[in-house]
Motif scaffolding. Structure first.
Motif, PDB file in Angstrom:
ATOM      1  N   ALA A 320      64.236  30.540   6.747  1.00 23.65           N
ATOM      2  CA  ALA A 320      63.988  29.262   6.957  1.00 23.65           C
ATOM      3  C   ALA A 320      65.156  28.471   7.854  1.00 23.65           C
ATOM      4  CB  ALA A 320      63.489  28.417   6.028  1.00 23.65           C
ATOM      5  N   TYR A 321      66.418  28.602   7.302  1.00 21.44           N
ATOM      6  CA  TYR A 321      67.461  27.762   7.721  1.00 21.44           C
ATOM      7  C   TYR A 321      67.961  28.413   9.299  1.00 21.44           C
ATOM      8  CZ  TYR A 321      72.453  26.126   8.374  1.00 21.44           C
ATOM      9  OH  TYR A 321      73.546  25.735   8.788  1.00 21.44           O
ATOM     10  N   GLY A 322      67.783  29.639   9.244  1.00 24.21           N
ATOM     11  CA  GLY A 322      68.001  30.452  10.485  1.00 24.21           C
ATOM     12  C   GLY A 322      66.991  30.017  11.624  1.00 24.21           C
ATOM     13  N   ALA A 323      65.854  29.747  11.180  1.00 21.28           N
ATOM     14  CA  ALA A 323      64.761  29.465  12.205  1.00 21.28           C
ATOM     15  C   ALA A 323      64.999  28.135  12.900  1.00 21.28           C
ATOM     16  CB  ALA A 323      63.315  29.854  11.699  1.00 21.28           C
ATOM     17  N   GLU A 324      65.697  26.982  11.936  1.00 19.70           N
ATOM     18  CA  GLU A 324      65.781  25.989  12.560  1.00 19.70           C
ATOM     19  C   GLU A 324      67.025  26.083  13.758  1.00 19.70           C
ATOM     20  OE1 GLU A 324      67.505  23.836   9.017  1.00 19.70           O
ATOM     21  OE2 GLU A 324      65.719  24.214   7.948  1.00 19.70           O
ATOM     22  N   GLN A 325      67.543  27.137  13.984  1.00 26.09           N
ATOM     23  CA  GLN A 325      68.557  27.004  14.993  1.00 26.09           C
ATOM     24  C   GLN A 325      67.846  27.557  16.331  1.00 26.09           C
ATOM     25  OE1 GLN A 325      72.236  28.883  14.129  1.00 26.09           O
ATOM     26  NE2 GLN A 325      72.216  28.421  11.897  1.00 26.09           N
ATOM     27  N   LYS A 326      66.406  27.913  16.332  1.00 23.45           N
ATOM     28  CA  LYS A 326      65.687  28.346  17.279  1.00 23.45           C
ATOM     29  C   LYS A 326      66.470  29.599  18.082  1.00 23.45           C
ATOM     30  CE  LYS A 326      62.843  24.599  16.726  1.00 23.45           C
ATOM     31  NZ  LYS A 326      61.421  25.072  16.189  1.00 23.45           N
ATOM     32  N   PRO A 327      66.592  30.590  17.433  1.00 21.50           N
ATOM     33  CA  PRO A 327      67.050  31.864  17.901  1.00 21.50           C
ATOM     34  C   PRO A 327      66.190  32.604  18.987  1.00 21.50           C
ATOM     35  CG  PRO A 327      66.621  32.327  15.747  1.00 21.50           C
ATOM     36  CD  PRO A 327      66.159  30.835  15.835  1.00 21.50           C
ATOM     37  N   ALA A 328      66.829  33.064  19.870  1.00 17.82           N
ATOM     38  CA  ALA A 328      66.090  34.198  20.760  1.00 17.82           C
ATOM     39  C   ALA A 328      65.628  35.069  19.739  1.00 17.82           C
ATOM     40  CB  ALA A 328      67.181  34.434  21.903  1.00 17.82           C
ATOM     41  N   LEU A 329      66.238  35.710  18.793  1.00 18.82           N
ATOM     42  CA  LEU A 329      66.102  36.815  18.136  1.00 18.82           C
ATOM     43  C   LEU A 329      66.693  36.531  16.458  1.00 18.82           C
ATOM     44  CD1 LEU A 329      64.869  39.807  17.819  1.00 18.82           C
ATOM     45  CD2 LEU A 329      67.329  40.606  18.502  1.00 18.82           C
ATOM     46  N   MET A 330      65.809  37.016  15.419  1.00 18.92           N
ATOM     47  CA  MET A 330      66.461  36.973  14.031  1.00 18.92           C
ATOM     48  C   MET A 330      66.181  38.243  13.544  1.00 18.92           C
ATOM     49  SD  MET A 330      66.014  33.633  11.292  1.00 18.92           S
ATOM     50  CE  MET A 330      64.221  33.670  11.378  1.00 18.92           C
ATOM     51  N   ILE A 331      67.048  38.889  12.983  1.00 18.51           N
ATOM     52  CA  ILE A 331      67.087  40.138  12.219  1.00 18.51           C
ATOM     53  C   ILE A 331      67.476  39.853  10.918  1.00 18.51           C
ATOM     54  CG2 ILE A 331      67.912  42.411  12.297  1.00 18.51           C
ATOM     55  CD1 ILE A 331      68.717  41.774  15.128  1.00 18.51           C
ATOM     56  N   ASP A 332      66.904  40.484   9.765  1.00 21.74           N
ATOM     57  CA  ASP A 332      67.365  40.647   8.635  1.00 21.74           C
ATOM     58  C   ASP A 332      67.367  41.940   7.876  1.00 21.74           C
ATOM     59  OD1 ASP A 332      65.007  41.040   6.657  1.00 21.74           O
ATOM     60  OD2 ASP A 332      64.103  39.732   7.735  1.00 21.74           O
ATOM     61  N   PHE A 333      68.190  42.207   7.014  1.00 26.40           N
ATOM     62  CA  PHE A 333      68.454  43.353   6.520  1.00 26.40           C
ATOM     63  C   PHE A 333      68.174  43.432   4.997  1.00 26.40           C
ATOM     64  CE2 PHE A 333      70.572  44.112  10.344  1.00 26.40           C
ATOM     65  CZ  PHE A 333      70.595  45.544  10.646  1.00 26.40           C
ATOM     66  N   ALA A 334      67.603  44.081   4.168  1.00 31.82           N
ATOM     67  CA  ALA A 334      67.431  43.869   2.836  1.00 31.82           C
ATOM     68  C   ALA A 334      67.180  45.234   2.238  1.00 31.82           C
ATOM     69  CB  ALA A 334      66.423  42.887   2.379  1.00 31.82           C
ATOM     70  N   THR A 335      67.593  45.462   1.131  1.00 35.12           N
ATOM     71  CA  THR A 335      67.340  46.545   0.276  1.00 35.12           C
ATOM     72  C   THR A 335      66.056  45.913  -0.631  1.00 35.12           C
ATOM     73  OG1 THR A 335      69.071  45.968  -1.474  1.00 35.12           O
ATOM     74  CG2 THR A 335      69.506  47.718   0.171  1.00 35.12           C
ATOM     75  N   LEU A 336      65.030  45.788  -0.080  1.00 34.85           N
ATOM     76  CA  LEU A 336      63.974  44.999  -0.779  1.00 34.85           C
ATOM     77  C   LEU A 336      62.960  45.494  -1.558  1.00 34.85           C
ATOM     78  CD1 LEU A 336      63.624  42.005  -0.267  1.00 34.85           C
ATOM     79  CD2 LEU A 336      61.897  42.336   1.337  1.00 34.85           C
ATOM     80  N   THR A 337      62.149  46.675  -1.263  1.00 35.89           N
ATOM     81  CA  THR A 337      61.249  47.179  -2.439  1.00 35.89           C
ATOM     82  C   THR A 337      61.558  48.614  -2.481  1.00 35.89           C
ATOM     83  OG1 THR A 337      59.905  47.953  -0.356  1.00 35.89           O
ATOM     84  CG2 THR A 337      59.848  45.629  -1.101  1.00 35.89           C
ATOM     85  N   GLY A 338      61.264  48.947  -3.750  1.00 38.01           N
ATOM     86  CA  GLY A 338      60.981  50.301  -3.832  1.00 38.01           C
ATOM     87  C   GLY A 338      59.839  51.228  -3.176  1.00 38.01           C
ATOM     88  N   ALA A 339      58.956  50.235  -2.914  1.00 38.00           N
ATOM     89  CA  ALA A 339      57.657  50.783  -2.215  1.00 38.00           C
ATOM     90  C   ALA A 339      58.173  51.333  -0.915  1.00 38.00           C
ATOM     91  CB  ALA A 339      56.752  49.517  -2.105  1.00 38.00           C
ATOM     92  N   ALA A 340      58.923  50.794  -0.433  1.00 37.08           N
ATOM     93  CA  ALA A 340      59.445  51.440   1.046  1.00 37.08           C
ATOM     94  C   ALA A 340      59.762  52.805   0.685  1.00 37.08           C
ATOM     95  CB  ALA A 340      60.347  50.684   1.832  1.00 37.08           C
ATOM     96  N   ARG A 341      60.521  53.025  -0.258  1.00 37.11           N
ATOM     97  CA  ARG A 341      60.886  54.171  -0.387  1.00 37.11           C
ATOM     98  C   ARG A 341      59.922  55.366  -1.043  1.00 37.11           C
ATOM     99  NH1 ARG A 341      64.000  51.109   0.765  1.00 37.11           N
ATOM    100  NH2 ARG A 341      63.209  51.860   2.638  1.00 37.11           N
ATOM    101  N   VAL A 342      58.974  54.908  -1.579  1.00 33.65           N
ATOM    102  CA  VAL A 342      57.696  55.444  -2.126  1.00 33.65           C
ATOM    103  C   VAL A 342      57.202  55.932  -0.840  1.00 33.65           C
ATOM    104  CG1 VAL A 342      55.395  55.524  -3.110  1.00 33.65           C
ATOM    105  CG2 VAL A 342      57.562  54.583  -4.214  1.00 33.65           C
ATOM    106  N   ALA A 343      56.824  54.993   0.182  1.00 35.38           N
ATOM    107  CA  ALA A 343      56.172  55.273   1.606  1.00 35.38           C
ATOM    108  C   ALA A 343      56.898  56.457   2.375  1.00 35.38           C
ATOM    109  CB  ALA A 343      56.003  54.045   2.186  1.00 35.38           C
ATOM    110  N   LEU A 344      58.393  56.182   2.590  1.00 37.33           N
ATOM    111  CA  LEU A 344      59.056  56.624   3.703  1.00 37.33           C
ATOM    112  C   LEU A 344      60.019  57.737   3.168  1.00 37.33           C
ATOM    113  CD1 LEU A 344      58.987  53.753   6.184  1.00 37.33           C
ATOM    114  CD2 LEU A 344      57.654  55.689   6.050  1.00 37.33           C
TER     115      LEU A 344
END
Length: 458
Positions: A320-344
């Motif tokens: 939300a804070y990054g979006a306030e800067q009105k970027p041309a591109l926003m990228i996030d990286f995260a070790t977010l879910t075990g579900a992604a590992r189950v899928a892929l």
């Protein structure tokens, strides 16, 4: 980078490595003398991928190495050799079946990595001599990959929120970037409530670190990385097996820091903002409780269905804070879910994007640079899986269906539609040793995303 050195014109001291396969083995044999051909026959060398033959001259001196390869996997071709060959300097022979020397050289460097903070390396890696332009191209990529690996491999006692912030600080000092930091209750005063809520139970204060670099007139790029330095699961406590490797839950932050370094080192014409929310998800009397409702920076109210779905909470305020800067591109990286590992599985990061063109560009770049990703959909009908009966939505839900997608859909609510956004749910880890991919922390998706930035903004 000591595993790669510049090859000097006319240098005859390095030992040639010739890559070959079953289809070219006969031609390879014809270039050898009679005693070397007998040696190949006696040892049964068949040029299978991963096979190696050391060839000596009449005096017994090592003069050539034959390496069996899969021509379709040039990154792995030499990756097992730096710590397997005798300690010396080598070069890729002109007769090799791999025409492009850059990918094999990258694999060699990645295979030479050893994490040596707590014990001495097994041995010094052998060196590969490459052309100056290849060395210039590969050095930043290898440095960035090793940075990700080092950060992820470091145990939490030496890689807490403060130490992760210090890594950003070192990067900023190197590239003369500006740094800003909110620590502890400063997060509440600055309206970062979810970062504070996740990290408040730890004896090490949560924080948000912001690095800024580049000209204000250039296109804006925001990079966000999940920095959960250890994840107990909070009051929804993980099992011992589930908690064992949670030092790596800051792998997204490690990727974001490394990517920011690549952008600055390449001097891409961008106005860069790096955002690292850094916390420990711990258990204490003031820990975030299931059922609490938090009003986020964006104004959305979120019911905490599960305290172990904490990564999306710290990311949502940063996005939300990054979006306030009105970027041309926003990228996030995260070790977010075990579900992604189950899928892929462990090798393929899940990629999400709200622009087909950008997501397709990253997938194509991943194929081109041997850093693959797989796109999953932002299937908006699944938003109902995060419904809450008392808040705008919840951070998780009772269903185990589509866990990686619902996590991405949660994050998407904090990114305005007019911002080009990419989300990488990456494992950041190798479960076992493989050529070029030693067990432990790993950069996944880093080279692919940087290739897109180079193409788009370089």
């Amino acid at each position: 980078m000591s595993a790669l050195i510049e090859r000097q014109p006319g240098d005859r001291r390095s030992i040639a490595i010739e890559t070959t396969d079953a289809a070219h083995l006969a031609a390879t044999r014809r270039r050898l003398d009679a005693s070397q051909r007998r040696w190949l026959a006696d040892t049964g060398f068949d040029a299978a991928p991963g096979s190696v033959a050391l060839l000596a001259d009449a005096s017994g001196k090592l003069v050539r190495v034959l390496a069996g390869v899969d021509p379709h996997d040039s990154l792995a071709a030499l990756a097992a050799l730096p710590c397997a060959l005798p300690e010396a300097t080598y070069h890729l022979a002109a007769e090799s079946v791999l025409a492009d020397p850059v990918q094999p050289a990258l694999g060699w460097s990645l295979g030479a990595y050893q994490f040596s903070r707590y014990r001495q390396p097994r041995r010094a890696p052998a060196r590969l001599a490459v052309a100056a332009d290849a060395l210039k191209q590969l050095a930043p990529l290898v440095e960035a990959t090793c940075l990700v690996r080092d950060l992820v491999n470091t145990p939490t006692e030496d890689m807490g929120p403060q130490q992760l912030a210090d890594a950003v600080r070192r990067l900023g000092k190197t590239h003369r970037a500006k740094l800003r930091e909110w620590v502890g209750d400063e997060l509440l005063a600055a309206n970062f409530p979810t970062i504070h809520a996740v990290g408040r139970a730890s004896h090490r204060a949560p924080r948000l670190v912001e690095l800024s670099w580049g000209k204000a007139s250039d296109p804006k790029l925001v990079i966000v990385g999940k920095g959960v330095c250890f994840d107990t699961g909070g009051l929804d406590l993980k099992s011992s097996d589930g908690m064992r490797w949670m030092k790596k839950d800051m792998g997204g932050a490690a990727h974001a820091i490394a990517l920011a370094g690549l952008v600055m080192q390449a001097k891409l014409p961008l106005r860069l903002t790096l955002l690292i929310p850094a916390v420990e998800n711990a258990v204490a009397g003031n820990a975030m409780r299931p059922g609490e409702v938090i009003t986020t920076r964006a104004g959305h109210t979120v019911e905490v269905d599960n305290t172990d779905a904490e990564g999306r909470l710290i990311l949502c305020d940063a996005l939300a804070y990054g979006a306030e800067q009105k970027p041309a591109l926003m990228i996030d990286f995260a070790t977010l879910t075990g579900a992604a590992r189950v899928a892929l599985g462990p090798d393929l990061p899940a990629l999400f994007g709200n622009r087909d063109a950008s997501a397709d560009e990253v997938v194509a770049a991943g194929h081109a640079v041997a850093d693959p990703l797989w796109r999953l959909p932002l299937w908006r009908p699944y938003r109902k899986l995060l419904d809450s009966h008392l808040a705008d939505f919840a951070n998780a839900g009772p269903s185990r269906h589509a866990g990686a997608i619902t996590a991405a859909l949660y994050l998407e609510r904090f990114v305005p539609d007019d911002i080009d956004w990419l989300h990488l749910d990456t494992y950041a880890w190798n479960d076992a040793d493989r050529p070029g991919r030693p067990r432990g922390g790993e950069a996944m998706g880093l080279r692919a995303v940087f290739a897109v930035l180079q193409k788009r903004f370089g």
